[in-house]
Design an enzyme around this catalytic site. Structure first.
Site, short mmCIF file in Angstrom:
data_model
loop_
_atom_site.label_atom_id
_atom_site.label_comp_id
_atom_site.label_asym_id
_atom_site.label_seq_id
_atom_site.Cartn_x
_atom_site.Cartn_y
_atom_site.Cartn_z
N HIS A 129 0.84 -1.28 -0.28
CA HIS A 129 -0.08 -0.07 0.11
C HIS A 129 0.82 1.43 -0.20
O HIS A 129 0.15 2.21 0.02
CB HIS A 129 -0.82 0.04 1.24
N LYS A 186 -8.30 13.29 5.27
CA LYS A 186 -7.72 12.27 5.13
C LYS A 186 -6.45 12.48 6.39
O LYS A 186 -6.32 13.39 7.04
CB LYS A 186 -6.78 12.15 4.00
N ARG A 187 -5.59 11.31 6.35
CA ARG A 187 -4.52 11.49 7.42
C ARG A 187 -3.73 12.77 7.35
O ARG A 187 -3.35 12.89 6.16
CB ARG A 187 -3.72 10.12 7.54
N LYS A 191 0.81 14.32 1.82
CA LYS A 191 -0.52 14.38 1.37
C LYS A 191 -0.74 16.06 1.29
O LYS A 191 -1.93 16.51 0.94
CB LYS A 191 -1.59 13.96 2.48
N THR A 223 -8.57 6.23 -1.65
CA THR A 223 -10.07 5.83 -1.68
C THR A 223 -11.06 7.02 -1.37
O THR A 223 -12.15 7.08 -1.73
CB THR A 223 -10.42 4.63 -0.89
N LYS A 243 -14.53 8.17 -3.33
CA LYS A 243 -15.88 8.29 -2.67
C LYS A 243 -16.55 9.68 -3.05
O LYS A 243 -17.69 10.17 -2.97
CB LYS A 243 -15.65 8.23 -0.96
#
Length: 829
Positions: free
Chosen positions: A374, A565-566, A571, A673, A677
């Protein structure tokens, strides 16, 4: 209708429709559970009491499907999938289970007759604290899809008492507190004390001579911990089938040293209990200390060993004790590197406990195990000090050394590797102290290794597994992630679901790719109006949540821009908040411009030991405090950081979002993901060519997504050239102004130097290309504003996003795993 219960005698005399009979039966069941399971009278029952009663009533329906599915699995003698994951982010289960069973409306009516509001009740349930982010949510989606497709499967993980942590924001700083989701019980689980396995640690390995002259190994662990099973049924769509999520809780084999207790040493008497219990207390304990590293390894081996013991025992009971049939009857999927020790553990079970020769044990192991990678981040690939492994798992290190020796001997024998350095191919990394590469162990012990997006899979071949890929060129395959529409559309956005079924037909409820029929509404302005109305209602619901939790008022007519998100540097929440400051400066400088009212929404947790990520959370909150209280803006721009991000919060944010922030540094996000969504619910993506963003772009069309920034190859090339941030900043006065404001305390007047180090890092190394991509990101944000002003173009793009992302269903992903990796055939095709 009266809320009094209808007796069986009365019911026999009254002719009522079948659906009413179902409502009456549910009502009776809820009251019975309230009375005899919860122990409450309806007159004094609290919302929690009613929730427990309703959940237990629903669980009876689930258990019927579960037991029937289990019997069918045993009768068929078919192959099972065993999905090993350190996380299962299942969220709340009441509505999810009722929805899959088709009982939502009946339960709503039954509770209404009892004077209980269903929508209020469903929000009483705690989110199960069994995961952190996309990895755990993917595992939950996959479990639901396997049940929907009627693939016999077990999920295996840890039953964390406190999960990762409950995030509380105090004065802008993240604080971590235990997540007490199990305090008042979990109605969904079934305790299985008979399914208890002993997991060993430490000790010595004895060598013996076998009867046939072979050498046998007997591991004598110094410590034994009991793994106690707790089962949660996972029911699939339409309620026809249910699988098992089995979670392990750690218990001391001898929880009390009675001799020490009787001597008055009460603290030391409980040490065995506390040491064992620590294993299943917290998800991802900090590994910054040697003790933390040991606990992480103990966790990973604990759940992996218990799971393998369990599945092997089930196999032996069902298949007449023939362990050689294991690859034909079991497919073990390792969800990321955390359960990689499964390779050595399965070899130990086969060789030491079942007396198989090495070659046969290795064939069975590699034919049974598959591995999903991942991430490309080195810290997430995991490696453990050899000294720790030898102390904690001495027999496993013997097995690892043998695997490595045979592997390297085979490599030396290949002409293409003649004389080539073998360090990169070895399981042992000697560069910075001897460490065991867990990802390489998983690679060697698996017959298939899959990435989770097309780009990620190709980067795996080129980077972290380059040498192993050259050796085994057919082993790496791609399986792009997916999400379940049942949770992320039907449950999260029921009004949009209703509109889709009206336009496309009921087929859309069972076939994700039927969403493509919605594209015919792309140019229908009346449909745009209906979509805008649904979105506005969802925004109002989110605005009420924000007002309740943060006392911040949001305008539902503003553009809602979400990054959920985290929190991690790659990110790039930092890029988002820096551009937000630039927008703020621009709005103040040009107040008469035709600005789009905006709400920037952030949510996500930073690892407790990740100081830089926690500092970014503080910066977001400091910026929010300044912007939200500036009267000069007139409410044109709001910034909110919503604490304690979880599945339920995501279900509130995603249907309300207009823009989806997927802005990771190219080449660093495996898939994502959340991007799927949000696009499914009609949000437009602003993102880099990273992870599954590329495939989303290919599906929805270049004109319906906002792609910016460097590619993965360009990022790698820039890193090779060395830092160039200073030159970039010098050419961008807007960015320099933003960085100066942050560095000199405009947003932190109480501590002007708070963000100096953060800014210095950006102007120096800037490993995550925040400054390099800033101009492109800011320009794309301005383009989004222009697009928002063109109502027809915006909603046309929104329709086409929803219509074209059905391929990202977890059902499709599971069908691909089943066909290409597990060799199982779904009963529902």
């Amino acid at each position: 209708m009266s809320s009094a219960l209808i007796s069986s005698a009365d019911a026999s005399r009254i002719a009522i429709p079948a659906e009413d009979e179902d409502v009456a039966a549910l009502r009776q069941s809820v009251v019975t559970k309230l009375t005899y399971a919860v122990g409450r009278d309806p007159i004094v029952a609290t919302d929690w009491d009613w929730f427990m009663a309703a959940a237990l009533a629903v669980r009876d329906h689930v258990l019927e499907r579960w037991l029937a599915s289990t019997r069918a699995n045993y009768d068929s003698q078919g192959k099972r999938v065993y999905y090993l994951s350190l996380e299962f982010l299942i969220g709340r289960l009441l509505h999810d289970s009722l929805s899959n069973l088709g009982l939502v409306d009946r339960m709503r009516a039954a509770l209404a007759e009892l004077g209980v509001d269903y929508d209020r009740l469903r929000n009483v349930e705690h989110d199960a604290a069994l995961g952190n982010g996309g990895l755990g949510r993917l595992a939950a989606c996959f479990m639901e899809s396997m049940a929907t497709l009627q693939i016999a499967a077990h999920g295996y993980g840890i039953r964390y008492d406190h999960g990762m942590f409950r995030q509380v924001i105090k004065d802008g700083w993240q604080h971590e507190y235990p997540e007490n989701w199990l305090t008042f019980g979990n109605p969904w689980e079934v305790t299985r004390p008979d399914a208890t396995h002993v997991v060993g640690f430490g000790g010595t390995v004895e060598t013996r001579a076998g009867a046939d002259g072979t050498t046998c190994y007997v591991w004598h662990p110094a410590e034994a911990v009991d793994a106690v099973a707790y089962d949660t049924p996972v029911v699939g769509w339409r309620g026809h089938y249910a699988n098992t999520l089995r979670l392990w809780s750690a218990r001391a084999a001898d929880p009390l040293r009675l001799d020490a207790f009787n001597r008055g040493d009460h603290i030391r008497a409980l040490e065995p209990r506390d040491r064992a219990n620590a294993i299943s207390q917290v998800l991802y304990p900090s590994d910054e200390t040697p003790a933390g590293q040991e606990l992480r390894l103990r966790q990973e081996y604990f759940f992996t060993s218990a799971s393998l013991q369990d599945l092997v025992l089930r196999h032996m009971r069902q298949h007449k004790g023939d362990i050689r049939l294991l690859p034909d009857k079991a497919a073990i999927q390792l969800n990321d590197t955390h359960p990689a020790i499964a390779v050595a553990e399965l070899m130990r079970i086969l060789i030491d406990l079942h007396a198989l020769p090495w070659e046969e044990a290795w064939r069975i192991t590699t034919d049974t195990i598959a591995y999903t990678n991942h991430t490309l981040l080195p810290e997430a690939l995991e490696s453990w000090p050899v000294s720790l492994m030898e102390r904690l798992l001495p027999r496993h290190m013997q097995i690892v050394y043998q695997i490595n020796r045979l592997h390297l001997d085979a490599v030396r024998a290949l002409p293409q590797f003649d004389g080539a350095p073998l360090a990169a191919l070895s399981l042992i990394d000697d560069n910075a102290g001897r460490r065991l590469r867990m990802s390489s162990l998983a690679f060697l012990g698996a017959h298939k290794v899959n990435g989770v997006s097309a780009l990620h899979t190709e980067l795996m071949r080129q980077t972290v597994f380059r040498e192993l890929h050259q050796l085994y060129p057919d082993r790496i395959v791609n399986k792009t992630n997916g999400i379940t529409l049942r949770r992320w559309l039907f449950a999260a956005n029921p009004r949009l679901t209703g509109l889709l079924t009206e336009v496309v037909g009921e087929r859309v409820l069972d076939d994700a790719e039927a969403l493509a029929g919605f594209a015919k509404a792309a140019d229908d302005t009346a449909m745009h109006d209906r979509l805008a109305h649904i979105r506005r209602d969802n925004k109002q619901a989110l605005a009420r949540l924000v007002a309740e939790r943060l006392q911040i008022t949001l305008d539902p007519d503003a553009l809602f821009d979400a990054q959920i998100k985290r929190v991690h540097e790659y990110k790039r929440q930092l890029l988002n908040i820096l551009e937000t400051i630039a927008l703020y400066n621009d709005m103040r400088a040009r107040p008469t411009s035709n600005w789009v009212p905006r709400v920037r929404i952030f949510a996500g947790k930073a690892a407790g030991s990740y100081r830089r990520a926690k500092l970014i959370i503080k910066l977001i909150n400091d910026v929010a405090n300044v912007i939200n209280n500036d009267p000069a803006l007139g409410g044109l721009l709001k910034v909110v950081f919503i604490p304690d991000y979880n599945v339920s919060l995501a279900e509130a944010i995603i249907p309300a979002a207009d823009v989806s922030e997927q802005i990771s540094t190219a080449g660093m996000e495996a898939s994502g993901t959340g991007n799927m969504k949000l696009a499914l619910n009609g949000a437009l993506t602003i993102g880099t060519l990273d992870g599954a963003n590329i495939e989303i772009r290919d599906r929805v069309g270049q004109d319906n997504i906002f792609i910016f920034g460097m590619t993965a190859d360009e990022v790698e090339e820039r890193r090779r050239r060395g830092p160039g941030a200073r030159e970039t900043i010098d050419g961008l006065p807007v960015l320099q102004e933003v960085l100066d404001a942050v560095a000199y305390g405009v947003f932190s007047p109480d501590e002007p130097q708070r963000y100096r180090e953060l800014v210095d890092e950006l102007t120096g190394n800037d490993h995550f290309m925040v400054t390099a991509d800033f101009a492109a990101y800011a320009a794309m944000q301005r383009r989004i504003s222009a697009h928002w002003h063109d109502r027809r173009a915006w909603w046309r793009a929104s329709v086409l996003n929803t219509a074209n992302v059905g391929w990202f269903s977890s059902d499709r992903a599971i069908r691909e795993y089943a066909a290409d990796i597990w060799n199982v055939v779904p009963r529902i095709t």
